[in-house]
Design a protein around this motif. Structure first.
Motif, PDB file in Angstrom:
ATOM      1  N   GLN A 193      10.200 -13.191  84.767  1.00 13.24           N
ATOM      2  CA  GLN A 193      11.149 -12.139  85.528  1.00 13.24           C
ATOM      3  C   GLN A 193      11.161 -11.182  84.646  1.00 13.24           C
ATOM      4  O   GLN A 193      11.790 -11.292  83.493  1.00 13.24           O
ATOM      5  CB  GLN A 193      12.281 -12.662  86.202  1.00 13.24           C
ATOM      6  CG  GLN A 193      12.363 -13.709  87.014  1.00 13.24           C
ATOM      7  CD  GLN A 193      13.543 -14.385  87.331  1.00 13.24           C
ATOM      8  OE1 GLN A 193      14.538 -13.640  87.903  1.00 13.24           O
ATOM      9  NE2 GLN A 193      13.769 -15.499  86.721  1.00 13.24           N
ATOM     10  N   TYR A 221      12.537  -7.368  83.930  1.00  9.96           N
ATOM     11  CA  TYR A 221      13.384  -6.465  84.586  1.00  9.96           C
ATOM     12  C   TYR A 221      13.535  -4.963  84.003  1.00  9.96           C
ATOM     13  O   TYR A 221      13.629  -5.330  82.465  1.00  9.96           O
ATOM     14  CB  TYR A 221      15.033  -6.971  84.953  1.00  9.96           C
ATOM     15  CG  TYR A 221      15.023  -8.238  85.883  1.00  9.96           C
ATOM     16  CD1 TYR A 221      14.670  -7.831  87.135  1.00  9.96           C
ATOM     17  CD2 TYR A 221      15.053  -9.310  85.382  1.00  9.96           C
ATOM     18  CE1 TYR A 221      14.940  -9.042  88.181  1.00  9.96           C
ATOM     19  CE2 TYR A 221      15.266 -10.399  86.083  1.00  9.96           C
ATOM     20  CZ  TYR A 221      15.112 -10.277  87.671  1.00  9.96           C
ATOM     21  OH  TYR A 221      15.110 -11.460  88.421  1.00  9.96           O
ATOM     22  N   GLU A 238      10.603  -2.481  78.405  1.00  8.01           N
ATOM     23  CA  GLU A 238      11.409  -3.100  79.326  1.00  8.01           C
ATOM     24  C   GLU A 238      13.014  -3.299  78.779  1.00  8.01           C
ATOM     25  O   GLU A 238      13.180  -3.413  77.817  1.00  8.01           O
ATOM     26  CB  GLU A 238      10.827  -4.535  79.692  1.00  8.01           C
ATOM     27  CG  GLU A 238      10.852  -5.603  78.454  1.00  8.01           C
ATOM     28  CD  GLU A 238      10.047  -6.928  78.884  1.00  8.01           C
ATOM     29  OE1 GLU A 238      10.662  -7.997  78.399  1.00  8.01           O
ATOM     30  OE2 GLU A 238       9.067  -6.671  78.894  1.00  8.01           O
ATOM     31  N   PRO A 280      10.266  -9.367  89.933  1.00 11.68           N
ATOM     32  CA  PRO A 280      10.283  -8.136  90.192  1.00 11.68           C
ATOM     33  C   PRO A 280       8.846  -7.553  90.544  1.00 11.68           C
ATOM     34  O   PRO A 280       7.750  -8.058  89.517  1.00 11.68           O
ATOM     35  CB  PRO A 280      10.751  -7.314  88.704  1.00 11.68           C
ATOM     36  CG  PRO A 280      11.572  -8.609  88.413  1.00 11.68           C
ATOM     37  CD  PRO A 280      11.210  -9.822  88.904  1.00 11.68           C
ATOM     38  N   GLN A 340       8.793  -3.035  89.687  1.00  9.38           N
ATOM     39  CA  GLN A 340      10.052  -2.343  89.622  1.00  9.38           C
ATOM     40  C   GLN A 340      10.143  -1.641  88.495  1.00  9.38           C
ATOM     41  O   GLN A 340      10.653  -2.054  87.319  1.00  9.38           O
ATOM     42  CB  GLN A 340      11.131  -3.734  89.136  1.00  9.38           C
ATOM     43  CG  GLN A 340      12.492  -3.197  89.428  1.00  9.38           C
ATOM     44  CD  GLN A 340      13.579  -4.269  88.615  1.00  9.38           C
ATOM     45  OE1 GLN A 340      13.314  -4.394  87.483  1.00  9.38           O
ATOM     46  NE2 GLN A 340      14.116  -4.915  89.310  1.00  9.38           N
ATOM     47  N   GLY A 395      21.760 -12.081  91.490  1.00  6.08           N
ATOM     48  CA  GLY A 395      21.510 -11.695  90.076  1.00  6.08           C
ATOM     49  C   GLY A 395      22.672 -12.104  89.278  1.00  6.08           C
ATOM     50  O   GLY A 395      23.472 -13.086  89.733  1.00  6.08           O
ATOM     51  N   CYS A 440      22.216  -1.639  87.210  1.00  6.55           N
ATOM     52  CA  CYS A 440      20.859  -0.733  87.098  1.00  6.55           C
ATOM     53  C   CYS A 440      21.674   0.423  86.510  1.00  6.55           C
ATOM     54  O   CYS A 440      22.712   0.858  86.866  1.00  6.55           O
ATOM     55  CB  CYS A 440      20.491  -0.507  88.403  1.00  6.55           C
ATOM     56  SG  CYS A 440      19.220   0.825  88.764  1.00  6.55           S
ATOM     57  N   LEU A 494      20.343  -4.901  88.401  1.00  4.80           N
ATOM     58  CA  LEU A 494      19.193  -4.770  88.125  1.00  4.80           C
ATOM     59  C   LEU A 494      18.192  -5.976  88.411  1.00  4.80           C
ATOM     60  O   LEU A 494      17.111  -5.951  88.747  1.00  4.80           O
ATOM     61  CB  LEU A 494      18.993  -4.547  86.501  1.00  4.80           C
ATOM     62  CG  LEU A 494      17.674  -3.952  85.990  1.00  4.80           C
ATOM     63  CD1 LEU A 494      17.089  -2.872  86.432  1.00  4.80           C
ATOM     64  CD2 LEU A 494      17.611  -4.065  84.532  1.00  4.80           C
ATOM     65  N   ASP A 495      18.848  -7.197  88.209  1.00  6.34           N
ATOM     66  CA  ASP A 495      18.141  -8.524  88.509  1.00  6.34           C
ATOM     67  C   ASP A 495      18.312  -9.228  89.690  1.00  6.34           C
ATOM     68  O   ASP A 495      18.309 -10.344  90.054  1.00  6.34           O
ATOM     69  CB  ASP A 495      18.478  -9.524  87.222  1.00  6.34           C
ATOM     70  CG  ASP A 495      20.150  -9.785  87.294  1.00  6.34           C
ATOM     71  OD1 ASP A 495      20.828  -8.971  87.978  1.00  6.34           O
ATOM     72  OD2 ASP A 495      20.318 -10.884  86.672  1.00  6.34           O
TER      73      ASP A 495
END
Length: 618
Positions: free
Chosen positions: A404, A406, A435, A458, A461, A518, A533, A541-542
């Motif tokens: 993953q 993010y 990232e 994601p 994303q 998340g 986020c 965010l996750d």
């Protein structure tokens, strides 16, 4: 003379036979110059039939002037006159396959960045057929004159078989058929026996064809994005960048993009000796002649094919024709398919060429080594017939990890030139990306395109920044619009990192991260995200769900048709099981074979504490 004549004739015939033997190259300028060059295969004995050129001269320039390539006659601009002239069936399949067209990738980039325009695009224009047999016209991606078209042409295209990639350590590959069948080594140099080519770049490692591509071939491309080749072999590039991990040196393994690959638990199939090609059919990789819009439509294998489902054992069919595709495909395997063999069927009802039903068991036979592996059939086993698990994909429970990534920040800078790999030239606009965070576990679950619960990761994303030619920002960490809303996106995903031991019941039913929240803190009737986020102080965010005073909100999209996050009712049922798990910790417990009666559970929980059964009792 009467005695010598038969001997002389025999010598003449022997010499002629040596020169014309179908297993040897013709005596020509090619082989006189390229002494020590490996023969492609016993069936490939004429240099010019594949490469073109003039074999009747020793002048290098004249000999090479009319060659295809000159290095790679299998490149797409030549393959109809070279490989395809003999291998028409394979060429027609590869041309329409996603490995060549990249239609699914282009479609999903476009869908998540600009929206659909009613057309389907491919790496090159192509007239082909859809899965329903209707004619299908794929437009060339060079016509996509916007950000997602630029992203594919300048960023994604280099990994696909239509384009040669020769400047990435451990990730370079040829174009066309040679991408898989004539693999490059880590630095794309020739290491065979021809002194004229020794150490030259970019060339395949040797001139001998690899009929059955090994895992390293798959790794050349599948070490980015979903990183499935890395996960399968037990590797992860994590967040360590170039932090030394092996006696002060980069490692344990340095891979493309100046990344370190460290070790994680490998997939159980890899640990037991199975290669990528042992599970995947040639139709998964080379296509079946039809053009598909998404990878999951082209790939025909599923876990249930070999292991069965909760209520159905693996299906098989007997080989009844000598020209069956399973027979033909297995001619280069250690164990060839023969008439009467009972072959396991894929999810599309086609025969595997190396998975057999014998003596009441399912056996996978390695294509390269011939090693036999018995496949455990899980049908009607108690841990696989748990009430409420009917919609679970096998890998929802059995994934060890899911890559993953993010907070992908993509910058497109029009002040710089970038290489357009499709157009073959530099044009204004260069991409770079960074990232925020990467993890493997836990992984969120949601409904996939089949209506089944699977891991998601994601999917595009991306926070987009566009720097105009004058240095101004027309977009600044912009979150694009998807399906009418500005939001991040996740996609259903199979991480290729399976373990025999499943995720524990307590983890999946007790950790909200698996439901899509998340990283978090539980506070009363709320779940507060902790990895936020940058565009919102409320959205993780996750993750893609929030819970505030008992109210559930989904704010990210699952980017496949019919896909969605779990809804409030499904999450309530998921967490309600925790109240059973306090006592009933074994998934084989008979109570899990019965549908949970929430009314009985509520009455039990509403009783006074002194009236409830002690822990461990029933």
């Amino acid at each position: 003379m009467n005695f010598l004549f038969p001997i002389l004739m025999a010598l003449v015939l022997m010499i002629a036979g040596c020169q014309l033997s179908p297993s040897e190259p013709k005596a020509s300028g090619c082989v006189q110059c390229h002494q020590g060059l490996e023969q492609v295969s016993p069936s490939h004995h004429d240099c010019t039939q594949c490469h073109g050129g003039d074999p009747d001269t020793m002048d290098e320039n004249i000999a090479h002037w009319s060659m295809y390539g000159p290095k790679n006659p299998s490149s797409p601009q030549y393959w109809e006159r070279t490989c395809g002239s003999c291998h028409t069936y394979q060429l027609q399949r590869v041309q329409s396959s996603l490995m060549n067209t990249a239609t699914g990738m282009i479609k999903n980039i476009q869908l998540t960045w600009e929206g659909e325009d009613g057309k389907l695009y491919a790496s090159k224009p192509l007239k082909t057929y859809g899965a329903d047999g209707t004619e299908l016209v794929l437009e060339g991606v060079e016509k996509l004159d916007h950000l997602s078209g630029e992203l594919y042409r300048k960023f994604c295209a280099l990994c696909h078989v239509g384009i040669e990639s020769n400047q990435s350590w451990s990730a370079s590959h040829a174009a066309g058929c040679a991408a898989c069948h004539f693999p490059y080594n880590d630095n794309a140099t020739y290491q065979g026996g021809d002194r004229h080519l020794q150490g030259k770049w970019p060339y395949s490692e040797t001139h001998a064809m690899q009929v059955l591509p090994e895992n390293r071939v798959c790794f050349r491309c599948h070490n980015r994005s979903g990183r499935i080749a890395m996960s399968y072999e037990g590797q992860n590039d994590g967040n360590n960048s170039l932090v030394p991990t092996n006696q002060g040196y980069p490692g344990p393994e340095l891979i493309s993009g100046i990344r370190n690959a460290t070790s994680i638990a490998p997939d159980i199939h890899h640990k037991r000796g199975l290669e990528c090609i042992d599970c995947h059919t040639s139709r998964d990789i080379m296509g079946d002649g039809y053009a598909y819009e998404n990878m999951y439509e082209q790939v025909e294998i599923r876990c249930e094919d070999c292991h069965g489902s909760a209520d159905r054992k693996p299906a098989y069919a007997e080989v009844a024709r000598e020209h069956s595709e399973a027979v033909r495909e297995s001619q280069h395997y250690q164990r060839q398919v023969k008439m009467g063999d009972k072959m396991i069927l894929t999810s599309k009802g086609r025969k595997y060429s190396n998975v057999f039903y014998e003596d009441g068991a399912v056996w996978l036979v390695s294509k390269r080594t011939g090693e036999r592996h018995e496949s455990k059939v899980i049908t009607q086993t108690p841990e696989h017939t748990i009430a409420g698990h009917e919609r679970l994909e096998c890998y929802s429970c059995h994934s060890r990890s899911v890559a993953q990534c993010y907070g992908c920040h993509t910058q497109y800078d029009l002040r710089e030139q970038g290489r357009d790999f499709i157009k073959g030239r530099n044009t204004p606009g260069a991409f770079s990306e960074t990232e925020d965070y990467r993890t493997l576990y836990p992984f969120p679950l949601a409904l996939n395109q089949h209506g089944r619960i699977s891991p998601v990761t994601p999917g595009c994303q991306t926070f987009v920044t566009v720097v105009e030619a004058d240095g101004s920002l027309s977009k600044d960490s912009y979150v694009s619009v998807y399906d009418g809303k500005q939001r991040l996106r996740f996609a259903p995903f199979f991480g290729h990192n399976i373990g025999s031991k499943a995720v524990s019941c307590e983890e999946c039913h007790g950790n909200p991260a698996f439901a899509g929240f998340g990283q978090h803190v539980v506070e009363g009737n709320s779940i507060t995200p902790t990895l936020l986020c940058e565009k919102s102080d409320r959205k993780p965010l996750d993750g893609f769900l929030t819970l505030e005073e008992g109210t559930l909100e989904a704010f990210s999209a699952i980017t496949r048709e019919n896909s969605r996050p779990l809804n409030a009712r499904e999450i309530r049922r998921m967490w309600a099981v925790n109240q059973c798990l306090i006592c009933h910790t074994d998934p084989k417990d008979p109570i899990y074979q019965k549908e949970l009666d929430y009314r009985v559970l509520s009455r039990c929980l509403d009783r006074p504490a002194h009236a409830r059964p002690a822990s461990g009792s029933h």
